[in-house]
Scaffold this motif. Structure first.
Motif, PDB file in Angstrom:
ATOM      1  N   GLU A 111      -3.880  -5.514 -10.499  1.00  0.00           N
ATOM      2  CA  GLU A 111      -2.519  -5.408  -9.992  1.00  0.00           C
ATOM      3  C   GLU A 111      -2.318  -4.072  -9.273  1.00  0.00           C
ATOM      4  O   GLU A 111      -1.738  -4.021  -8.186  1.00  0.00           O
ATOM      5  CB  GLU A 111      -1.542  -5.525 -11.167  1.00  0.00           C
ATOM      6  N   LYS A 112      -2.811  -2.997  -9.850  1.00  0.00           N
ATOM      7  CA  LYS A 112      -2.686  -1.676  -9.232  1.00  0.00           C
ATOM      8  C   LYS A 112      -3.454  -1.622  -7.914  1.00  0.00           C
ATOM      9  O   LYS A 112      -2.987  -1.032  -6.948  1.00  0.00           O
ATOM     10  CB  LYS A 112      -3.199  -0.582 -10.177  1.00  0.00           C
ATOM     11  N   GLU A 113      -4.616  -2.261  -7.889  1.00  0.00           N
ATOM     12  CA  GLU A 113      -5.422  -2.282  -6.664  1.00  0.00           C
ATOM     13  C   GLU A 113      -4.689  -3.053  -5.566  1.00  0.00           C
ATOM     14  O   GLU A 113      -4.659  -2.629  -4.410  1.00  0.00           O
ATOM     15  CB  GLU A 113      -6.790  -2.912  -6.956  1.00  0.00           C
ATOM     16  N   VAL A 114      -4.083  -4.167  -5.923  1.00  0.00           N
ATOM     17  CA  VAL A 114      -3.310  -4.953  -4.949  1.00  0.00           C
ATOM     18  C   VAL A 114      -2.132  -4.131  -4.445  1.00  0.00           C
ATOM     19  O   VAL A 114      -1.862  -4.066  -3.234  1.00  0.00           O
ATOM     20  CB  VAL A 114      -2.840  -6.290  -5.567  1.00  0.00           C
ATOM     21  N   ASP A 115      -1.411  -3.481  -5.382  1.00  0.00           N
ATOM     22  CA  ASP A 115      -0.274  -2.637  -4.995  1.00  0.00           C
ATOM     23  C   ASP A 115      -0.723  -1.516  -4.055  1.00  0.00           C
ATOM     24  O   ASP A 115      -0.050  -1.212  -3.076  1.00  0.00           O
ATOM     25  CB  ASP A 115       0.398  -2.023  -6.228  1.00  0.00           C
ATOM     26  N   ARG A 116      -1.852  -0.899  -4.369  1.00  0.00           N
ATOM     27  CA  ARG A 116      -2.366   0.183  -3.537  1.00  0.00           C
ATOM     28  C   ARG A 116      -2.694  -0.322  -2.127  1.00  0.00           C
ATOM     29  O   ARG A 116      -2.351   0.318  -1.135  1.00  0.00           O
ATOM     30  CB  ARG A 116      -3.619   0.799  -4.174  1.00  0.00           C
ATOM     31  N   LYS A 117      -3.310  -1.492  -2.045  1.00  0.00           N
ATOM     32  CA  LYS A 117      -3.668  -2.043  -0.735  1.00  0.00           C
ATOM     33  C   LYS A 117      -2.423  -2.405   0.078  1.00  0.00           C
ATOM     34  O   LYS A 117      -2.384  -2.192   1.284  1.00  0.00           O
ATOM     35  CB  LYS A 117      -4.587  -3.258  -0.895  1.00  0.00           C
ATOM     36  N   ILE A 118      -1.403  -2.950  -0.597  1.00  0.00           N
ATOM     37  CA  ILE A 118      -0.151  -3.279   0.102  1.00  0.00           C
ATOM     38  C   ILE A 118       0.477  -2.007   0.651  1.00  0.00           C
ATOM     39  O   ILE A 118       0.885  -1.949   1.813  1.00  0.00           O
ATOM     40  CB  ILE A 118       0.831  -4.020  -0.837  1.00  0.00           C
ATOM     41  N   LEU A 119       0.551  -0.983  -0.188  1.00  0.00           N
ATOM     42  CA  LEU A 119       1.142   0.285   0.236  1.00  0.00           C
ATOM     43  C   LEU A 119       0.327   0.918   1.361  1.00  0.00           C
ATOM     44  O   LEU A 119       0.888   1.420   2.340  1.00  0.00           O
ATOM     45  CB  LEU A 119       1.247   1.239  -0.963  1.00  0.00           C
ATOM     46  N   GLU A 120      -0.983   0.856   1.251  1.00  0.00           N
ATOM     47  CA  GLU A 120      -1.859   1.417   2.277  1.00  0.00           C
ATOM     48  C   GLU A 120      -1.655   0.702   3.616  1.00  0.00           C
ATOM     49  O   GLU A 120      -1.566   1.343   4.672  1.00  0.00           O
ATOM     50  CB  GLU A 120      -3.317   1.281   1.816  1.00  0.00           C
ATOM     51  N   SER A 121      -1.563  -0.623   3.586  1.00  0.00           N
ATOM     52  CA  SER A 121      -1.368  -1.360   4.842  1.00  0.00           C
ATOM     53  C   SER A 121       0.014  -1.077   5.428  1.00  0.00           C
ATOM     54  O   SER A 121       0.183  -1.002   6.654  1.00  0.00           O
ATOM     55  CB  SER A 121      -1.582  -2.862   4.641  1.00  0.00           C
ATOM     56  N   LEU A 122       1.003  -0.878   4.561  1.00  0.00           N
ATOM     57  CA  LEU A 122       2.342  -0.539   5.014  1.00  0.00           C
ATOM     58  C   LEU A 122       2.330   0.834   5.704  1.00  0.00           C
ATOM     59  O   LEU A 122       2.909   0.998   6.786  1.00  0.00           O
ATOM     60  CB  LEU A 122       3.307  -0.538   3.829  1.00  0.00           C
ATOM     61  N   ILE A 123       1.656   1.788   5.091  1.00  0.00           N
ATOM     62  CA  ILE A 123       1.557   3.130   5.687  1.00  0.00           C
ATOM     63  C   ILE A 123       0.814   3.063   7.018  1.00  0.00           C
ATOM     64  O   ILE A 123       1.226   3.684   8.003  1.00  0.00           O
ATOM     65  CB  ILE A 123       0.898   4.121   4.703  1.00  0.00           C
ATOM     66  N   ASP A 124      -0.280   2.284   7.062  1.00  0.00           N
ATOM     67  CA  ASP A 124      -1.020   2.133   8.324  1.00  0.00           C
ATOM     68  C   ASP A 124      -0.138   1.522   9.407  1.00  0.00           C
ATOM     69  O   ASP A 124      -0.194   1.930  10.576  1.00  0.00           O
ATOM     70  CB  ASP A 124      -2.268   1.266   8.115  1.00  0.00           C
ATOM     71  N   LYS A 125       0.698   0.565   9.029  1.00  0.00           N
ATOM     72  CA  LYS A 125       1.620  -0.056   9.990  1.00  0.00           C
ATOM     73  C   LYS A 125       2.592   0.989  10.534  1.00  0.00           C
ATOM     74  O   LYS A 125       2.838   1.058  11.744  1.00  0.00           O
ATOM     75  CB  LYS A 125       2.382  -1.199   9.308  1.00  0.00           C
ATOM     76  N   LEU A 126       3.149   1.811   9.635  1.00  0.00           N
ATOM     77  CA  LEU A 126       4.100   2.845  10.061  1.00  0.00           C
ATOM     78  C   LEU A 126       3.423   3.917  10.918  1.00  0.00           C
ATOM     79  O   LEU A 126       4.022   4.399  11.885  1.00  0.00           O
ATOM     80  CB  LEU A 126       4.785   3.484   8.836  1.00  0.00           C
ATOM     81  N   ILE A 127       2.187   4.255  10.589  1.00  0.00           N
ATOM     82  CA  ILE A 127       1.442   5.229  11.407  1.00  0.00           C
ATOM     83  C   ILE A 127       1.272   4.670  12.814  1.00  0.00           C
ATOM     84  O   ILE A 127       1.400   5.390  13.809  1.00  0.00           O
ATOM     85  CB  ILE A 127       0.075   5.560  10.774  1.00  0.00           C
ATOM     86  N   GLY A 128       0.988   3.359  12.887  1.00  0.00           N
ATOM     87  CA  GLY A 128       0.817   2.716  14.190  1.00  0.00           C
ATOM     88  C   GLY A 128       2.078   2.747  15.037  1.00  0.00           C
ATOM     89  O   GLY A 128       2.005   2.643  16.275  1.00  0.00           O
TER      90      GLY A 128
END
Length: 187
Positions: A111-128
């Motif tokens: 669950e933590k790994e999934v949460d981390r990946k969701i947050l990471e992809s969200l941050i990557d989207k915002l960086i873009g």
């Protein structure tokens, strides 16, 4: 005094009859139970004591016409079986708890790994979504860990510009993450 007479006195609450029966049969019961427990002296001694306690508690139910030694052995054997059953249940329960905790830890890790990946992809989207130069400064600083001075040298701009651009990028990220945090919390 015969065994039958002692058993009749025991049924009336005679402690001397009980003591006499204990002295006569405890070693025989001990040897019988030692075989049943495969040489476990501790459990054997415990079962002999518990058997005689049970005899005292149920003294008025003892039939003086039947074999007292057989009665003793039956009680002791049943106590041993109850003990084994209790230990088995305890073992199964302990293993179940261990397995549940392990699965729960695994589930939490997943669950933590999934949460981390969701947050990471969200941050990557915002960086873009950042302007190109600000995006480059942010990536060099946060993803590659470069110092402001090194970024300034590489991009041929002042350190204060780097600081300003990073501050603006962080404000943008923070403001946009607030909107997504509510969605993440609902998930």
């Amino acid at each position: 005094m015969t065994e039958k007479e002692e058993l009749q006195l025991l049924a009336k609450g005679s402690s001397s009859a009980f003591e006499s029966l204990y002295n006569r049969y405890s070693s025989k019961l001990y040897n019988f139970m030692l075989k049943m427990t495969h040489g476990n002296r501790y459990i054997t001694e415990e079962l002999v004591q518990r058997t005689f306690v049970k005899i005292w508690e149920q003294r008025n139910k003892i039939d003086p016409d039947k074999s007292f030694l057989s009665f003793l052995c039956t009680i002791a054997k049943n106590l041993l079986l109850n003990e084994y059953e209790h230990e088995t249940v305890k073992y199964v329960y302990t293993e179940y708890i261990k397995k549940s905790i392990t699965e729960q830890q695994y589930d939490n890790t997943t669950e933590k790994e999934v949460d981390r990946k969701i947050l990471e992809s969200l941050i990557d989207k915002l960086i873009g979504e950042l302007p190109p130069k600000r995006k480059e400064i942010f990536i060099l600083s946060r993803k590659y860990g470069m110092s402001n001075k090194r970024i300034a040298e590489k991009m041929h701009i002042s350190e204060s510009t780097i600081e300003t651009q990073l501050a603006k990028a962080l404000i943008y990220m923070k403001n946009n993450l607030k909107h997504y945090i509510n969605c993440i919390l609902i998930i």
